[in-house]
Scaffold this motif. Structure first.
Motif, PDB file in Angstrom:
ATOM      1  N   UNK A 256       0.830  -1.205   0.000  1.00 46.86           N
ATOM      2  CA  UNK A 256       0.000   0.000   0.000  1.00 46.86           C
ATOM      3  C   UNK A 256       0.866   1.257   0.000  1.00 46.86           C
ATOM      4  N   UNK A 257       1.916   1.262   0.838  1.00 47.34           N
ATOM      5  CA  UNK A 257       2.824   2.410   0.894  1.00 47.34           C
ATOM      6  C   UNK A 257       3.553   2.607  -0.430  1.00 47.34           C
ATOM      7  N   UNK A 258       3.935   1.499  -1.061  1.00 47.99           N
ATOM      8  CA  UNK A 258       4.642   1.571  -2.337  1.00 47.99           C
ATOM      9  C   UNK A 258       3.797   2.256  -3.402  1.00 47.99           C
ATOM     10  N   UNK A 259       2.505   1.904  -3.470  1.00 41.12           N
ATOM     11  CA  UNK A 259       1.635   2.521  -4.473  1.00 41.12           C
ATOM     12  C   UNK A 259       1.246   3.939  -4.064  1.00 41.12           C
ATOM     13  N   UNK A 260       1.073   4.183  -2.766  1.00 43.81           N
ATOM     14  CA  UNK A 260       0.809   5.556  -2.317  1.00 43.81           C
ATOM     15  C   UNK A 260       1.971   6.482  -2.654  1.00 43.81           C
ATOM     16  N   UNK A 261       3.196   5.954  -2.583  1.00 43.83           N
ATOM     17  CA  UNK A 261       4.379   6.768  -2.871  1.00 43.83           C
ATOM     18  C   UNK A 261       4.504   7.117  -4.345  1.00 43.83           C
ATOM     19  N   UNK A 262       3.705   6.472  -5.189  1.00 46.10           N
ATOM     20  CA  UNK A 262       3.845   6.666  -6.633  1.00 46.10           C
ATOM     21  C   UNK A 262       3.652   8.113  -7.053  1.00 46.10           C
ATOM     22  N   UNK A 263       2.810   8.853  -6.341  1.00 43.60           N
ATOM     23  CA  UNK A 263       2.534  10.235  -6.732  1.00 43.60           C
ATOM     24  C   UNK A 263       3.745  11.127  -6.506  1.00 43.60           C
ATOM     25  N   UNK A 264       4.498  10.875  -5.442  1.00 46.17           N
ATOM     26  CA  UNK A 264       5.684  11.677  -5.145  1.00 46.17           C
ATOM     27  C   UNK A 264       6.915  11.187  -5.891  1.00 46.17           C
ATOM     28  N   UNK A 265       6.945   9.890  -6.218  1.00 47.84           N
ATOM     29  CA  UNK A 265       8.154   9.307  -6.795  1.00 47.84           C
ATOM     30  C   UNK A 265       8.100   9.148  -8.306  1.00 47.84           C
ATOM     31  N   UNK A 266       7.003   9.599  -8.937  1.00 43.33           N
ATOM     32  CA  UNK A 266       6.996   9.674 -10.388  1.00 43.33           C
ATOM     33  C   UNK A 266       6.478   8.464 -11.119  1.00 43.33           C
ATOM     34  N   UNK A 267       5.635   7.623 -10.455  1.00 43.30           N
ATOM     35  CA  UNK A 267       5.025   6.515 -11.186  1.00 43.30           C
ATOM     36  C   UNK A 267       3.537   6.380 -10.863  1.00 43.30           C
ATOM     37  N   UNK A 268       2.912   7.474 -10.426  1.00 44.70           N
ATOM     38  CA  UNK A 268       1.480   7.487 -10.179  1.00 44.70           C
ATOM     39  C   UNK A 268       0.853   8.786 -10.633  1.00 44.70           C
ATOM     40  N   UNK A 269      -0.451   8.746 -10.902  1.00 46.17           N
ATOM     41  CA  UNK A 269      -1.164   9.937 -11.365  1.00 46.17           C
ATOM     42  C   UNK A 269      -2.582   9.913 -10.818  1.00 46.17           C
ATOM     43  N   UNK A 270      -3.086  11.084 -10.489  1.00 47.67           N
ATOM     44  CA  UNK A 270      -4.489  11.264 -10.092  1.00 47.67           C
ATOM     45  C   UNK A 270      -5.226  11.837 -11.303  1.00 47.67           C
ATOM     46  N   UNK A 271      -5.962  10.997 -11.998  1.00 47.17           N
ATOM     47  CA  UNK A 271      -6.595  11.431 -13.241  1.00 47.17           C
ATOM     48  C   UNK A 271      -8.012  11.918 -12.968  1.00 47.17           C
ATOM     49  N   UNK A 272      -8.329  13.105 -13.505  1.00 50.83           N
ATOM     50  CA  UNK A 272      -9.665  13.687 -13.400  1.00 50.83           C
ATOM     51  C   UNK A 272     -10.364  13.596 -14.756  1.00 50.83           C
ATOM     52  N   UNK A 273     -11.595  13.134 -14.745  1.00 43.30           N
ATOM     53  CA  UNK A 273     -12.338  12.890 -15.978  1.00 43.30           C
ATOM     54  C   UNK A 273     -13.163  14.107 -16.402  1.00 43.30           C
ATOM     55  N   UNK A 274     -13.395  14.179 -17.708  1.00 45.06           N
ATOM     56  CA  UNK A 274     -14.449  15.010 -18.282  1.00 45.06           C
ATOM     57  C   UNK A 274     -15.576  14.077 -18.730  1.00 45.06           C
ATOM     58  N   UNK A 275     -16.789  14.605 -18.787  1.00 43.51           N
ATOM     59  CA  UNK A 275     -17.884  13.818 -19.346  1.00 43.51           C
ATOM     60  C   UNK A 275     -17.525  13.390 -20.770  1.00 43.51           C
ATOM     61  N   UNK A 276     -17.724  12.109 -21.066  1.00 43.40           N
ATOM     62  CA  UNK A 276     -17.398  11.588 -22.390  1.00 43.40           C
ATOM     63  C   UNK A 276     -16.021  10.973 -22.499  1.00 43.40           C
ATOM     64  N   UNK A 277     -15.228  11.011 -21.431  1.00 44.31           N
ATOM     65  CA  UNK A 277     -13.927  10.341 -21.464  1.00 44.31           C
ATOM     66  C   UNK A 277     -14.125   8.831 -21.479  1.00 44.31           C
ATOM     67  N   UNK A 278     -13.394   8.158 -22.369  1.00 44.92           N
ATOM     68  CA  UNK A 278     -13.372   6.708 -22.422  1.00 44.92           C
ATOM     69  C   UNK A 278     -11.941   6.270 -22.158  1.00 44.92           C
ATOM     70  N   UNK A 279     -11.702   5.797 -20.943  1.00 47.04           N
ATOM     71  CA  UNK A 279     -10.347   5.448 -20.504  1.00 47.04           C
ATOM     72  C   UNK A 279     -10.186   3.941 -20.486  1.00 47.04           C
ATOM     73  N   UNK A 280      -9.083   3.458 -21.059  1.00 48.43           N
ATOM     74  CA  UNK A 280      -8.735   2.044 -21.025  1.00 48.43           C
ATOM     75  C   UNK A 280      -7.422   1.858 -20.278  1.00 48.43           C
ATOM     76  N   UNK A 281      -7.428   0.944 -19.309  1.00 46.48           N
ATOM     77  CA  UNK A 281      -6.187   0.583 -18.641  1.00 46.48           C
ATOM     78  C   UNK A 281      -5.695  -0.765 -19.151  1.00 46.48           C
ATOM     79  N   UNK A 282      -4.363  -0.935 -19.132  1.00 49.00           N
ATOM     80  CA  UNK A 282      -3.792  -2.268 -19.182  1.00 49.00           C
ATOM     81  C   UNK A 282      -3.813  -2.773 -17.750  1.00 49.00           C
ATOM     82  N   UNK A 283      -4.679  -3.728 -17.469  1.00 57.37           N
ATOM     83  CA  UNK A 283      -4.947  -4.179 -16.109  1.00 57.37           C
ATOM     84  C   UNK A 283      -3.831  -5.040 -15.530  1.00 57.37           C
ATOM     85  N   UNK A 284      -2.842  -5.385 -16.369  1.00 57.82           N
ATOM     86  CA  UNK A 284      -1.660  -6.103 -15.891  1.00 57.82           C
ATOM     87  C   UNK A 284      -0.496  -5.139 -15.658  1.00 57.82           C
TER      88      UNK A 284
END
Length: 358
Positions: A256-284
């Motif tokens: 949990x700490x490792x993924x929480x640290x992603x925002x400060x360490x450069x491998x995480x993002x907080x994405x904000x949507x607009x209406x009509x956004x179609x987002x696809x993740x690679x789930x792996x």
């Protein structure tokens, strides 16, 4: 974890930038590609109601594997069938649905999982902890779609963490230890490696479900054998042990700490949507969680409606070390008796003050 030392910087591999040749291929179709930082890609000018050429789809799938997710912007008023059809572009080109259907789901389509912050419009409280969709399946979904049918006025986005970069961020001793671990899902008894090699990017990537894990098996080390040799060597029950409760808590908190640290360490993002956004993740490739604001009531935040679609994988996320894909959590086990072996819908409770729901 919050590591900022030079040693950490040397270990962390950058999330690769967009490949210029793939960008040219995509933009030759009249699309605009925007690289987000530190991960993710936005695509402008597409109308997903019309299928893109196969080489473009393949290029986008590789970029998803490398950078975690893509977003087709301005896809307003997609019908249920249109959303399902575009979702078949990826993975095994087949929808893999395992959820219930909310009454407000368009056309009561069984392949759409409708989430909302208003119970009249969708399922409440989905995904507050870091997770990957479909972790209770052997063939965990290759990709997931998040279609923002209605974005709230006050945020309500999704957090993403790159699991390949997260592995690189681990100290070397934990990299070695985590690669010898296998999780057992508390609800389905399916087993998954805690570290796997992504089939497209080739990056070693961490993987752990924080809300539905009932046991962790450690493959014991052997003198002179590398991780790769251990993974391929035949093994008997005496080569494994179950993690104990204090070890489980430590592991889950570290993850949990490792993924929480992603925002400060450069491998995480907080994405904000607009209406009509179609987002696809690679789930792996990326873990995700709903932002806390996503669960605020509609009276406070504005109405939020998101449709999720999950795509079948071409392969199982199989464990190493000769372990089977399933180990019955409701039956006896041949491992040490003081380890955690907990069946049920929630699994091991590694922290008492958070809601375990994914």
């Amino acid at each position: 974890m919050g590591q900022t030392s030079e040693n950490f910087s040397n270990r962390l591999q950058a999330i690769p930038p967009l490949d210029p040749d793939r960008v040219s291929l995509i933009e030759n179709e009249g699309l605009k590609v925007k690289q987000l930082e530190p991960l993710g890609v936005e695509i402008y000018g597409a109308d997903v109601r019309s299928r893109l050429p196969e080489p473009v789809i393949e290029a986008l799938e590789v970029e998803m594997a490398n950078r975690g997710f893509i977003v087709f912007k301005h896809q307003t008023d997609l019908s249920a069938d249109e959303l399902i059809n575009v979702s078949k572009w990826w993975g095994a080109h087949e929808i893999h649905s395992t959820h219930g259907v909310h009454p407000a789901t368009p056309g009561r389509n069984r392949h759409i999982f409708r989430c909302s912050n208003d119970s009249r419009h969708g399922i409440l409280g989905v995904g507050p902890q870091w997770h990957n969709d479909g972790s209770f399946e052997a063939a965990t979904f290759s990709h997931s779609a998040y279609y923002m049918a209605r974005a709230p006025e006050q945020g309500g986005g999704t957090h993403f963490a790159h699991q390949g970069a997260a592995f690189d961020a681990l100290p070397e001793d934990k990299q070695e230890f985590w690669q010898r671990l296998v999780s057992v899902n508390s609800a389905s008894s399916v087993t998954h490696p805690l570290v796997h090699t992504h089939p497209i990017s080739g990056r070693k990537s961490v993987w752990l479900h924080l809300g539905m894990t009932g046991a962790i098996l450690e493959r014991l080390p052997e003198d002179g054998m590398s991780i790769e040799e251990l993974q391929k060597a035949p093994a008997t029950a005496d080569k494994f042990r179950l993690l104990k409760p204090d070890e489980m808590k430590g592991l889950f908190n570290d993850y949990n700490d490792l993924l929480n640290a992603s925002f400060d360490e450069g491998y995480g993002i907080r994405y904000q949507y607009d209406t009509g956004d179609l987002l696809y993740i690679d789930n792996w490739a990326v873990a995700h969680r709903a932002s806390p604001e996503a669960h605020l009531p509609s009276e406070q935040q504005g109405l939020r409606i998101m449709d999720r679609v999950t795509i079948k994988s071409k392969r199982d996320l199989a464990p190493h070390f000769g372990l089977p894909q399933y180990i019955n959590m409701n039956g006896p086990h041949p491992f040490n008796k003081d380890g955690v072996w907990q069946a049920g819908g929630v699994g091991f409770r590694w922290k008492d003050n958070i809601r375990m729901q994914n």
